[in-house]
Design a protein around this motif. Structure first.
Motif, PDB file in Angstrom:
ATOM      1  N   GLU A 125       0.812  -1.219   0.000  1.00  0.00           N
ATOM      2  CA  GLU A 125       0.000   0.000   0.000  1.00  0.00           C
ATOM      3  C   GLU A 125       0.846   1.272   0.000  1.00  0.00           C
ATOM      4  O   GLU A 125       0.344   2.347  -0.294  1.00  0.00           O
ATOM      5  N   PHE A 126       2.147   1.147   0.332  1.00  0.00           N
ATOM      6  CA  PHE A 126       3.002   2.320   0.438  1.00  0.00           C
ATOM      7  C   PHE A 126       3.511   2.718  -0.942  1.00  0.00           C
ATOM      8  O   PHE A 126       3.984   1.887  -1.709  1.00  0.00           O
ATOM      9  N   THR A 127       3.424   4.002  -1.240  1.00  0.00           N
ATOM     10  CA  THR A 127       3.874   4.491  -2.551  1.00  0.00           C
ATOM     11  C   THR A 127       5.180   5.274  -2.455  1.00  0.00           C
ATOM     12  O   THR A 127       5.930   5.323  -3.414  1.00  0.00           O
ATOM     13  N   PHE A 178       9.885   5.959   2.381  1.00  0.00           N
ATOM     14  CA  PHE A 178       9.130   5.366   3.484  1.00  0.00           C
ATOM     15  C   PHE A 178       9.169   3.840   3.395  1.00  0.00           C
ATOM     16  O   PHE A 178       9.372   3.160   4.405  1.00  0.00           O
ATOM     17  N   THR A 179       9.021   3.301   2.185  1.00  0.00           N
ATOM     18  CA  THR A 179       9.064   1.850   1.982  1.00  0.00           C
ATOM     19  C   THR A 179      10.418   1.295   2.398  1.00  0.00           C
ATOM     20  O   THR A 179      10.491   0.226   3.014  1.00  0.00           O
ATOM     21  N   SER A 180      11.486   2.012   2.105  1.00  0.00           N
ATOM     22  CA  SER A 180      12.815   1.533   2.497  1.00  0.00           C
ATOM     23  C   SER A 180      12.969   1.522   4.022  1.00  0.00           C
ATOM     24  O   SER A 180      13.598   0.630   4.584  1.00  0.00           O
TER      25      SER A 180
END
Length: 131
Positions: free
Chosen positions: A42-44, A48-50
């Protein structure tokens, strides 16, 4: 002597209590990892994903240090051949696939390896199977 026996009994009781507390701590970490794994798609934002991936790796390292590993079956594995697999849903049987074979992995499982060789499944791996 009676005192030595009582001390041994008390030590066994303390170890059991510590194991219960450790189990609760570990299950909370597993819950956090599962939450991250289930929400990652859900993270784009790449940065933040890292951060989420780094956090997940650190939590997995904590579990590994405690003798707990994640496990996942392979797509195609027959669920009745393995312990620790929970069937959540099904996928229509397709050519080349086997009945009750894993069609999709939904979440990792976690197993604790004790020093005496015992193993305990703390969380089942959740899968869909071919029906």
């Amino acid at each position: 002597s009676i005192v030595d026996q009582k001390n041994k009994d008390l030590d066994r009781f303390k170890k059991g209590y510590d194991l219960v507390r450790l189990r609760s701590f570990v299950l909370n970490i597993i819950e956090a990892i599962s939450f991250l794994q289930n929400r990652k798609s859900e993270f784009t934002d790449e940065k933040f994903t890292s951060y989420v991936n780094a956090y997940e790796k650190q939590l997995l390292k904590i579990l590994d240090d405690l003798g707990i590993q994640s496990f996942i079956p392979k797509v195609g594995d027959i669920v009745t051949d393995f312990e620790g697999i929970e069937v959540i849903g099904s996928t229509p049987l397709k050519e080349g696939s086997k009945l009750n074979g894993v069609s999709e992995i939904l979440s990792d499982g976690f197993i604790m390896n004790f020093q005496d060789g015992r193993k305990e499944i703390l969380k089942t791996s959740q899968v869909n199977v071919y029906k």
